[in-house]
Design an enzyme around this catalytic site. Structure first.
Site, PDB file in Angstrom:
ATOM      1  N   TRP A 127      -7.419  47.159  -9.296  1.00  0.00           N
ATOM      2  CA  TRP A 127      -6.408  46.605  -8.399  1.00  0.00           C
ATOM      3  C   TRP A 127      -5.237  47.573  -8.381  1.00  0.00           C
ATOM      4  CZ3 TRP A 127      -1.254  45.195  -9.343  1.00  0.00           C
ATOM      5  CH2 TRP A 127      -0.588  44.743  -8.187  1.00  0.00           C
TER       6      TRP A 127
ATOM      7  N   GLU B  64     -10.454  44.944  -6.049  1.00  0.00           N
ATOM      8  CA  GLU B  64      -9.709  43.708  -5.765  1.00  0.00           C
ATOM      9  C   GLU B  64      -8.696  43.870  -4.644  1.00  0.00           C
ATOM     10  OE1 GLU B  64      -7.525  42.254  -9.154  1.00  0.00           O
ATOM     11  OE2 GLU B  64      -6.842  40.449  -8.096  1.00  0.00           O
TER      12      GLU B  64
ATOM     13  N   ASP C 100      -9.600  37.209  -5.725  1.00  0.00           N
ATOM     14  CA  ASP C 100      -8.498  36.541  -6.426  1.00  0.00           C
ATOM     15  C   ASP C 100      -7.962  35.518  -5.432  1.00  0.00           C
ATOM     16  OD1 ASP C 100      -5.762  35.920  -7.122  1.00  0.00           O
ATOM     17  OD2 ASP C 100      -5.789  37.582  -8.538  1.00  0.00           O
TER      18      ASP C 100
ATOM     19  N   HIS D 108      -4.719  35.685  -3.402  1.00  0.00           N
ATOM     20  CA  HIS D 108      -4.481  36.869  -2.572  1.00  0.00           C
ATOM     21  C   HIS D 108      -4.869  36.685  -1.113  1.00  0.00           C
ATOM     22  CE1 HIS D 108      -4.470  39.911  -6.176  1.00  0.00           C
ATOM     23  NE2 HIS D 108      -3.593  38.941  -6.295  1.00  0.00           N
TER      24      HIS D 108
ATOM     25  N   HIS E  43     -11.153  36.184  -9.665  1.00  0.00           N
ATOM     26  CA  HIS E  43      -9.905  36.058 -10.420  1.00  0.00           C
ATOM     27  C   HIS E  43      -9.373  34.676 -10.074  1.00  0.00           C
ATOM     28  CE1 HIS E  43      -8.309  40.281 -11.675  1.00  0.00           C
ATOM     29  NE2 HIS E  43      -9.400  39.922 -12.304  1.00  0.00           N
TER      30      HIS E  43
ATOM     31  N   ASP F   4       3.952  33.184  -4.962  1.00  0.00           N
ATOM     32  CA  ASP F   4       3.386  33.636  -6.226  1.00  0.00           C
ATOM     33  C   ASP F   4       1.879  33.403  -6.260  1.00  0.00           C
ATOM     34  OD1 ASP F   4       3.411  34.589  -8.947  1.00  0.00           O
ATOM     35  OD2 ASP F   4       2.968  32.528  -9.515  1.00  0.00           O
TER      36      ASP F   4
ATOM     37  N   ASP G 291       0.063  33.708  -9.113  1.00  0.00           N
ATOM     38  CA  ASP G 291      -0.392  33.730 -10.509  1.00  0.00           C
ATOM     39  C   ASP G 291       0.025  32.540 -11.373  1.00  0.00           C
ATOM     40  OD1 ASP G 291      -1.535  36.467 -10.304  1.00  0.00           O
ATOM     41  OD2 ASP G 291       0.540  36.968  -9.894  1.00  0.00           O
TER      42      ASP G 291
ATOM     43  N   ASP H 284      -6.926  34.931 -13.876  1.00  0.00           N
ATOM     44  CA  ASP H 284      -5.783  35.819 -13.674  1.00  0.00           C
ATOM     45  C   ASP H 284      -4.530  35.007 -13.365  1.00  0.00           C
ATOM     46  OD1 ASP H 284      -4.054  37.871 -13.211  1.00  0.00           O
ATOM     47  OD2 ASP H 284      -4.927  38.506 -11.310  1.00  0.00           O
TER      48      ASP H 284
HETATM   49  C1  RNT Z   1      -2.312  41.445  -8.951  1.00  0.00           C
HETATM   50  C2  RNT Z   1      -3.771  41.292  -9.219  1.00  0.00           C
HETATM   51  C3  RNT Z   1      -4.240  41.856 -10.523  1.00  0.00           C
HETATM   52  C4  RNT Z   1      -3.266  41.620 -11.658  1.00  0.00           C
HETATM   53  C5  RNT Z   1      -3.769  42.054 -13.007  1.00  0.00           C
HETATM   54  C6  RNT Z   1      -2.675  42.081 -14.011  1.00  0.00           C
HETATM   55  O1  RNT Z   1      -1.890  40.761  -7.860  1.00  0.00           O
HETATM   56  O2  RNT Z   1      -4.125  39.957  -9.126  1.00  0.00           O
HETATM   57  O3  RNT Z   1      -5.502  41.376 -10.811  1.00  0.00           O
HETATM   58  O4  RNT Z   1      -2.893  40.281 -11.722  1.00  0.00           O
HETATM   59  O5  RNT Z   1      -4.412  43.243 -12.889  1.00  0.00           O
HETATM   60 ZN    ZN Z   2      -6.102  39.370  -9.746  1.00  0.00          ZN
END
Ligand code: RNT
Ligand code: ZN
Length: 422
Positions: free
Chosen positions: A188, A229, A262, A265, A289, A297, A299, A329
């Site tokens: 990524w 990613e 992910d 995203h 992920h 956000d 995460d 993640d």
């Molecule tokens: C970032 C990506 C990536 C990171 C990690 C820390 O938006 O999701 O995967 O979260 O590599």
């Molecule tokens: Zn990620």
């Protein structure tokens, strides 16, 4: 929770599911074989150990919160991870980032890292009997400050990152070889721009060229599985991200590598679950992920929401569990970090268990016959079936705390260990 209560509740649950043709004992057996790869970076808010007191810098991702007790050394990190593992049933893996090597107090720049810096982790994983995954770290570095790494127009910077990622793939392949379990390497990069660019095309051509150079080195799949990613936007890359979904999907299909989905995203109304049955027609495997997107956000700690459930359901319904690598993640520094892992991982496990507990045969028959009311009614009924009792029993049978029992274990660890780290 008391053993007799867990057993009694399980017996009742087992009967209810059996009436729908679902064998809960079999589901529990399947659960044991669904590996989940825990991301190491929730232990210390994506700081890493390149230098003392390192912090996440740049790269369009951010950690907020200052809950006490984050891991300050690799020893503390392993101690925390061991605590986390002790509270989770099932097969677990660990996903490391390149900034988590044992660099012996010296600054080893990213284009210099080697397997020897991760040998301690490999030995640790071997002892624990777990597999490792790996990630290049193309952020928190002066050469990432202008927002471009593998797609940089500056040849010196681009070469630096190509070298870094090449080394990371080598390290991952060595991990897979030594442990006898393939390691997933995920790329990524944060590359993108805050305002609308004029020339996206050149940037994407440069990224493709860098990836071609990186992947010109081949490793056996039994050691290394590659993944790329995508992202929609990040902080400071709101208008365009070079490695978009279209970019990487095309790259993955053409080069027969994995794509990382992910679920933080994508556009908020886009469903990652819906993508899985399409993408799996064109690539052998994918990497997930799992996370929880909240507004800007991507995460937040994973919870059992509709988005996560659909992802698990689509994988199970497609019979594709063995083609999906499940990674997590998320990173949140505003709460107990061990707690964040355990809550998030349990939610992921429960989502897959929920999907396995579906009376799939019956639902599919309804669908084929156009019995849409019956399909809808049963899908709703499944939401009030006692799947929690099945998970509790699974935890107990795995020798792990069931129900709410893990909470007090984490409270104790907080008091005895985390709050003493000052
Ligand atoms: C970032 C990506 C990536 C990171 C990690 C820390 O938006 O999701 O995967 O979260 O590599
Ligand atoms: Zn990620």
């Amino acid at each position: 929770m008391k053993k007799v209560d867990i057993e009694r509740a399980y017996k009742a649950a087992k009967e209810q599911y059996a009436a729908l043709g679902v064998d809960t004992d079999k589901v529990i057996e399947q659960m044991r074989n669904i590996p989940i790869s825990l991301h190491c970076w929730q232990t210390d808010d994506v700081g890493g150990f390149e230098k003392p007191g390192a912090e996440l810098g740049g790269g369009g991702i951010q950690v907020t919160g200052n809950f006490p007790g984050k891991a300050r050394t690799i020893q503390e990190m392993r101690q925390d991870l061991e605590k986390v593992f002790s509270l989770l049933p099932g097969k677990l893996r660990l996903s490391l980032h390149a900034i988590y090597g044992e660099f012996g107090g010296k600054l080893v720049d990213r284009d210099q890292i080697e397997t020897k810096h991760f040998q301690g982790w490999i030995d640790w994983a071997k002892k624990k009997g777990i597999g490792l995954d790996f990630n290049c770290t193309c952020f928190s570095h002066p050469y990432a400050d202008d927002g471009y790494t593998l797609s940089s127009r500056n040849e010196k910077i681009r070469k630096f990152w190509v070298e870094h990622v090449k080394r990371c793939r080598k390290i991952a392949a060595d991990m897979g070889k030594q442990l006898g379990i393939p390691a997933v390497h995920n790329i990524w990069i944060p590359d993108g721009s805050k305002d609308t660019p004029v020339d996206r095309s050149t940037l994407r051509k440069i990224l493709k060229k860098s990836l071609d150079e990186i992947f010109s080195v081949k490793y056996p799949k039994k050691y290394l599985k590659d993944s790329v990613e995508s992202k929609l936007f990040g902080i400071g890359s709101e208008s365009m991200v070079v490695g978009s979904h279209d970019f990487y999907l095309g790259y993955a299909v053409k080069n027969n590598i994995m794509i990382t989905l992910d679920n933080g995203h994508f556009h908020p109304t886009e469903q990652v679950g819906d993508k899985i049955s399409s993408i799996l027609l064109y690539v052998d495997e994918i990497l997930l992920h799992l996370t929880r997107g909240v507004r800007w956000d991507s995460d937040h700690v994973l919870t059992l929401n509709d988005e996560l459930l659909l992802i698990a359901q689509e994988i199970v319904r497609a019979g594709a569990l063995n083609r999906v690598n499940i990674g997590l993640d998320f990173f949140d520094a505003s709460l107990n970090r061990i707690g964040a892992y355990v809550v998030g991982t349990r939610s992921a496990q429960i989502a897959f268990m929920y999907a396995l507990l579906e009376p799939l045969k019956m639902l599919t028959e309804f669908e084929i016959k156009g019995k849409n009311f019956e399909r809808l009614a049963y899908l709703e009924l499944m939401k009030t079936k006692p799947f929690g009792a099945v998970y509790d029993y699974y935890c107990m049978k795995s020798g792990k705390p069931a129900g709410e029992d893990y909470i007090q274990e984490i409270q104790k660890y907080e008091k005895d260990v985390l709050l003493k780290r000052k």
